[in-house]
Design an enzyme around this catalytic site. Structure first.
Site, PDB file in Angstrom:
ATOM      1  N   ASP A  32     -10.105 -27.410   4.761  1.00 45.43           N
ATOM      2  CA  ASP A  32      -8.751 -26.893   5.454  1.00 45.43           C
ATOM      3  C   ASP A  32      -9.367 -25.339   6.194  1.00 45.43           C
ATOM      4  O   ASP A  32      -8.289 -24.664   6.200  1.00 45.43           O
ATOM      5  CB  ASP A  32      -7.874 -26.632   4.411  1.00 45.43           C
ATOM      6  N   LEU A  36      -9.401 -26.619  14.495  1.00 46.12           N
ATOM      7  CA  LEU A  36     -10.035 -25.964  15.457  1.00 46.12           C
ATOM      8  C   LEU A  36      -9.196 -25.159  16.625  1.00 46.12           C
ATOM      9  O   LEU A  36      -9.774 -24.516  17.380  1.00 46.12           O
ATOM     10  CB  LEU A  36     -10.928 -27.045  16.129  1.00 46.12           C
ATOM     11  N   HIS A  51      -5.542 -31.417   0.781  1.00 43.63           N
ATOM     12  CA  HIS A  51      -5.393 -30.461  -0.064  1.00 43.63           C
ATOM     13  C   HIS A  51      -4.597 -30.393  -1.375  1.00 43.63           C
ATOM     14  O   HIS A  51      -3.687 -29.626  -1.576  1.00 43.63           O
ATOM     15  CB  HIS A  51      -5.125 -29.143   0.599  1.00 43.63           C
ATOM     16  N   PHE A  61      -0.209 -18.919   7.230  1.00 43.99           N
ATOM     17  CA  PHE A  61      -0.974 -19.448   6.053  1.00 43.99           C
ATOM     18  C   PHE A  61      -2.424 -19.772   6.685  1.00 43.99           C
ATOM     19  O   PHE A  61      -2.494 -20.244   7.583  1.00 43.99           O
ATOM     20  CB  PHE A  61      -0.346 -20.654   5.516  1.00 43.99           C
ATOM     21  N   HIS A 105      -7.249 -17.539  11.879  1.00 44.64           N
ATOM     22  CA  HIS A 105      -6.175 -16.721  12.421  1.00 44.64           C
ATOM     23  C   HIS A 105      -6.854 -15.492  12.727  1.00 44.64           C
ATOM     24  O   HIS A 105      -7.622 -15.157  12.409  1.00 44.64           O
ATOM     25  CB  HIS A 105      -4.948 -16.519  11.203  1.00 44.64           C
ATOM     26  N   ASN A 150      -1.692 -22.461   2.565  1.00 43.82           N
ATOM     27  CA  ASN A 150      -0.611 -23.411   2.331  1.00 43.82           C
ATOM     28  C   ASN A 150      -1.396 -24.795   2.056  1.00 43.82           C
ATOM     29  O   ASN A 150      -1.949 -25.136   2.945  1.00 43.82           O
ATOM     30  CB  ASN A 150       0.452 -23.675   3.277  1.00 43.82           C
ATOM     31  N   ASP A 154      -0.292 -32.608   9.714  1.00 41.55           N
ATOM     32  CA  ASP A 154      -0.610 -31.515   8.683  1.00 41.55           C
ATOM     33  C   ASP A 154      -0.008 -30.088   9.434  1.00 41.55           C
ATOM     34  O   ASP A 154      -0.215 -29.784  10.487  1.00 41.55           O
ATOM     35  CB  ASP A 154      -2.164 -31.436   8.739  1.00 41.55           C
TER      36      ASP A 154
HETATM   37  O1  DOR Z   1      -3.180 -22.845   5.053  1.00 39.53           O
HETATM   38  C1  DOR Z   1      -2.798 -23.453   6.160  1.00 39.53           C
HETATM   39  N1  DOR Z   1      -3.083 -23.275   7.171  1.00 39.53           N
HETATM   40  N2  DOR Z   1      -2.012 -24.398   5.567  1.00 39.53           N
HETATM   41  C2  DOR Z   1      -1.505 -25.354   6.618  1.00 39.53           C
HETATM   42  O2  DOR Z   1      -0.815 -26.459   6.241  1.00 39.53           O
HETATM   43  C3  DOR Z   1      -1.695 -25.161   7.955  1.00 39.53           C
HETATM   44  C4  DOR Z   1      -2.773 -24.395   8.168  1.00 39.53           C
HETATM   45  C5  DOR Z   1      -2.922 -23.772   9.662  1.00 39.53           C
HETATM   46  O3  DOR Z   1      -2.831 -24.448  10.270  1.00 39.53           O
HETATM   47  O4  DOR Z   1      -3.191 -22.475   9.683  1.00 39.53           O
HETATM   48 ZN    ZN Z   2      -1.876 -28.862   5.235  1.00 41.48          ZN
HETATM   49 ZN    ZN Z   3      -4.724 -28.196   7.210  1.00 45.36          ZN
END
Ligand code: DOR
Ligand code: ZN
Ligand code: ZN
Length: 424
Positions: free
Chosen positions: A304, A62, A231, A322, A308, A277, A151
């Site tokens: 997940d 979030l 994941h 990621f 961004h 990721n 995480d």
């Molecule tokens: O794709 C991902 N985004 N994998 C992660 O481990 C972290 C997450 C992020 O916080 O953007």
């Molecule tokens: Zn992760």
């Molecule tokens: Zn995550």
């Protein structure tokens, strides 16, 4: 409030037409017939729509505090409600990291102010998620954290992970792991495979995930903790988790829609909306994840959700962060790909997104039963719509699924009997 003529899933997975009575935020009756007084009350017509327990997403980002340009607790909660989710558990890789009781309390307060979905905070295993020093698990639990996880990064030290598990076990709390051995990754943006080869990119190998899964299963066996794998994306991880469950180790696991639907061969070009990721892996890994979900090796589906900004994602495959958003496409994607095509029963998909997360994390929601909180989602299984990121309630637009034509869109969501989202 009464939801009338809804299609609900019966015990054997068949659809039944029912009327759901909600009083003071609780389901008080599930009826075949309404009496005259009920007919005169507040009625919501659900003819032809599917009513399911509100979806539960135990792995989301979030971004608040610290990264409000990507998402806030309010925009993330609205995006969740729009996607049919009523309970979400948020990751601690915020700024500051959720590694103190103050930040756990801040997250809870912001979620209450938003007043939309139930937000359950995770707290970090290590201070600042740096892997050097454990956080104060007892204080974080007392503040309301529901589990511990770093995480975003793997816990690199086996000793650190073992200490964390021992303390968490003593507090009857789960450890939730992002499994990634950094020494095997070294800046690779995508998985090993045809795409990496074609574009001359470094590839992330499957072992970078599975080595941590195997290590942590052994540590979970030694400490007795409830260990939950984030994941899962590789064939090898699925195999290790299946074997661990067979011998009675307390391990549970989650899988994301994108790892069930996409392989690295599907990446169309150097577009960072396909960068997450763990990365998209081979077709063989996708098939193993699907098989794992079907046989219960993988207990639950999570998104997940990782928003961004467009600027960050425009940096290109190598440099962009990621992550992809997930709330507003998860159910329609899986319904369209697996249920509408006859591959899965509808009840399996619903179970893996409601009753199973409730079971794994001991939540009092996730079922459509008398006495349960009226956390409910109404779904239109017929209307087909295209995924249009411009219409997302999330601040994030970073999805590889733009333009996909899907069915199974949520049309109304209630939390404790309160409508938190409607499409009209
Ligand atoms: O794709 C991902 N985004 N994998 C992660 O481990 C972290 C997450 C992020 O916080 O953007
Ligand atoms: Zn992760
Ligand atoms: Zn995550």
């Amino acid at each position: 409030m009464i939801i009338r003529n809804a299609s609900v899933l019966g015990k054997a997975g068949e659809l039944e037409r029912k009327h759901i009575v909600v009083e003071d935020g609780v389901i008080t009756a599930i009826k075949d017939q309404l009496d005259a007084a009920e007919e005169a009350g507040e009625l919501i017509e659900a003819e032809g729509k599917l009513l399911i327990p509100g979806l539960i997403d135990m792995h989301v980002h979030l971004r608040e505090p610290g990264f409000e340009h990507k998402e806030t607790i309010e925009t993330g909660s609205r995006s969740a409600a729009k996607g049919g989710f009523t309970t979400i558990a948020c990751m601690p890789n915020t700024r500051p990291v959720t590694d103190s009781p103050e930040i756990v309390e801040l997250v809870k307060r912001k979620a209450e102010e938003a007043g939309l979905v139930k937000v359950l905070p995770y707290a970090a295993i290590t201070k600042n998620e740096l892997g050097r020093e454990l956080t104060d698990f007892a204080a974080l639990k007392a503040a309301g954290a529901i589990g511990f996880t770093d995480d975003g990064v793997g816990v690199q030290s086996a000793q650190m992970m073992k200490d964390a598990m021992r303390i968490a076990a003593g507090l009857d709390m789960p450890v939730i792991a992002h499994c990634e051995d950094n020494s095997l990754v070294e800046g690779a943006p995508v998985a090993e495979g045809t795409f990496a080869d074609k574009h001359g990119l470094k590839g992330i190998p499957n072992e970078s995930e599975a080595i941590h899964v195997g290590r942590d299963i052994l540590l979970a066996e030694a400490t007795g903790v409830h260990y939950h794998v984030c994941h899962v994306s590789t064939e090898q991880s699925v195999r290790l988790i299946r074997q661990a469950k067979q011998i009675g180790i307390k391990v549970t696991a989650e899988v994301c829609p994108h790892h069930l639907l996409l392989s690295e061969e599907d990446i169309p070009g150097m577009d960072a909306n396909w960068k997450m990721n763990p990365p998209l892996r081979s077709r063989r890994d996708v098939e193993a994840c699907i098989e794992g979900l079907l046989d219960g090796t993988l207990d639950i589906i999570v998104t997940d959700h990782a928003p961004h900004s467009a600027e960050e994602k425009a940096k290109g495959m190598q440099l962009a962060p990621f992550g992809i958003v997930g709330f507003e496409t998860a159910f329609p994607l899986l319904y369209t790909a697996f249920v509408a095509t006859g591959k899965w029963d509808l009840s399996l998909l619903v179970q893996r997104m409601t009753a199973d997360p409730a079971r794994v994390f001991r939540l009092n929601t996730g079922s459509l039963t008398i006495g349960a909180p009226a956390d409910l989602t109404l779904i239109d299984l017929n209307e087909e719509k295209e995924v249009n990121p411009e219409t997302f309630a999330s601040k994030g637009r970073n999805t590889p699924f733009a333009g996909w034509k899907l069915k199974g869109w949520p049309v109304k969501t209630w939390v404790d009997g309160k409508e938190v989202w409607t499409d009209k």
